[in-house]
Scaffold this active site. Structure first.
Site, PDB file in Angstrom:
ATOM      1  N   ASN A  11       0.870  -1.179   0.000  1.00  0.00           N
ATOM      2  CA  ASN A  11       0.000   0.000   0.000  1.00  0.00           C
ATOM      3  C   ASN A  11       0.911   1.234   0.000  1.00  0.00           C
ATOM      4  OD1 ASN A  11      -1.787   2.050   0.515  1.00  0.00           O
ATOM      5  ND2 ASN A  11      -2.384   1.334   2.560  1.00  0.00           N
ATOM      6  N   LYS A  13       0.026   4.228  -0.183  1.00  0.00           N
ATOM      7  CA  LYS A  13      -0.617   5.389   0.470  1.00  0.00           C
ATOM      8  C   LYS A  13      -0.398   6.635  -0.401  1.00  0.00           C
ATOM      9  CE  LYS A  13      -0.095   3.062   4.862  1.00  0.00           C
ATOM     10  NZ  LYS A  13       0.072   3.143   6.305  1.00  0.00           N
ATOM     11  N   HIS A  95      -9.359   1.176   5.203  1.00  0.00           N
ATOM     12  CA  HIS A  95      -8.064   1.347   5.882  1.00  0.00           C
ATOM     13  C   HIS A  95      -8.259   2.303   7.059  1.00  0.00           C
ATOM     14  CE1 HIS A  95      -3.925   2.453   6.674  1.00  0.00           C
ATOM     15  NE2 HIS A  95      -3.574   1.366   6.011  1.00  0.00           N
ATOM     16  N   GLU A  97      -6.605   4.683   8.035  1.00  0.00           N
ATOM     17  CA  GLU A  97      -6.380   6.097   7.707  1.00  0.00           C
ATOM     18  C   GLU A  97      -7.604   6.695   7.009  1.00  0.00           C
ATOM     19  OE1 GLU A  97      -2.661   5.366   5.756  1.00  0.00           O
ATOM     20  OE2 GLU A  97      -1.783   4.839   7.690  1.00  0.00           O
ATOM     21  N   GLU A 165      -4.963  -4.872  10.649  1.00  0.00           N
ATOM     22  CA  GLU A 165      -3.951  -3.840  10.851  1.00  0.00           C
ATOM     23  C   GLU A 165      -4.227  -3.107  12.167  1.00  0.00           C
ATOM     24  OE1 GLU A 165      -2.100  -2.699   6.781  1.00  0.00           O
ATOM     25  OE2 GLU A 165      -3.768  -1.360   7.180  1.00  0.00           O
ATOM     26  N   GLY A 171       2.971   2.225  10.842  1.00  0.00           N
ATOM     27  CA  GLY A 171       3.953   3.292  10.693  1.00  0.00           C
ATOM     28  C   GLY A 171       4.680   3.646  11.979  1.00  0.00           C
ATOM     29  N   SER A 211       3.847  -2.112  10.278  1.00  0.00           N
ATOM     30  CA  SER A 211       5.300  -2.161  10.513  1.00  0.00           C
ATOM     31  C   SER A 211       5.940  -3.482  10.103  1.00  0.00           C
ATOM     32  CB  SER A 211       5.621  -1.843  11.979  1.00  0.00           C
ATOM     33  OG  SER A 211       5.212  -0.527  12.291  1.00  0.00           O
TER      34      SER A 211
END
Ligand code: 13P
Length: 252
Positions: A11, A13, A95, A97, A165, A171, A211
């Site tokens: 991904n 992003k 996701h 985010e 996730e 991250g 990660s």
């Protein structure tokens, strides 16, 4: 036991312009006949160029979101049909985010997934708890709710991929223990079996994301019901993503 083909998904992003397409050439060269599926989800602006560049090489291309409507007055949005037109075969939906930056809820994710499936896309539906939810021992309840609310009825073992996730691992360099990953992946498989029946549920790939890097990939891929990874930062460079793919191939 159902043998599921492993999947290494990247991904990108909001990263990548034409300058980064060289990474895709390097990845194609490094994995001419991969022992697992490979999926790259670049920003929408790169989709069609990346798909053209990949051509017949065994790497699939996906979007990172789509709208629930087929078309219309939705400035800035992209429909599932547009993703297909650009060369995508998959789309990431829900996701964390998107859930936090755009206030997307399970019912939005489900509506988008319906549109994506109708357009012929395979959906990668993301679920995951926040740190506060984990610390309050609510992880499985949160994951169960997200699965029930985000996955539409019409999925098959081929069209549905679930990505676990944990928000606190994305991250951050923090990764759950293998026991924690295994507990959630086993729970997801069980929930899918109850909802979709064993025939479908045993074919669904369940990816871990958060990660993942070359140094922890093998350990994560050895966990039960981990069928691959959804990789963010470490998917941007072929030199970082390639060893993760190799670890997945080696995990059997
Ligand atoms: P990182 O691999 O950068 O932690 O991101 C994970 C992710 O969000 C993939 O969708």
């Amino acid at each position: 036991m159902t043998k599921r083909r492993k999947l290494a998904a990247g991904n990108w992003k909001m990263n990548g312009t034409s300058a980064e397409l060289g990474e895709v050439s390097a990845l194609i060269k490094a994995h001419p006949a991969p022992g697992c599926d490979i999926l790259l989800c670049p920003p929408a602006t790169l989709l069609s160029r990346m798909a053209g560049q990949i051509g017949d090489a065994p790497i699939a291309v996906g979007g990172q979101d789509c709208h629930a409507e087929l078309s219309g007055a939705h400035t800035g949005d992209i429909s599932a049909g547009m993703l297909v037109d650009a060369g995508a075969s998959h789309v990431i939906l829900g996701h964390s985010e998107r859930r936090s930056d755009h206030d997307e809820h399970d019912e939005d994710v489900r509506a988008k997934a319906r549109a994506a499936l109708a357009a012929g896309l395979k959906v990668v539906i993301c679920v995951g708890e926040t740190l506060a939810e984990r610390e309050a021992a609510n992880t499985l309840e949160i994951i169960g709710g997200q699965l029930a609310g985000s996955i539409p009825d019409l999925v098959t073992g081929d069209t549905l991929i679930v990505a676990y996730e944990p928000v606190w691992a994305i991250g951050t360099g923090k990764v759950p223990t293998t026991d924690q990953i295994g507990e959630v992946h086993d729970f997801i498989r069980l929930k899918l079996e109850k909802r979709l029946g064993a025939g479908v549920a045993l074919s669904v790939r369940i990816l871990y994301g958060g990660s993942v890097k070359a140094s922890n990939a093998a350990e994560i891929f050895a966990v039960s019901n981990v069928d691959g990874a959804l990789v963010g930062g470490a998917s941007l460079k072929s030199a970082d993503f390639s060893p993760i793919i190799a670890a997945l191939e080696a995990s059997g």
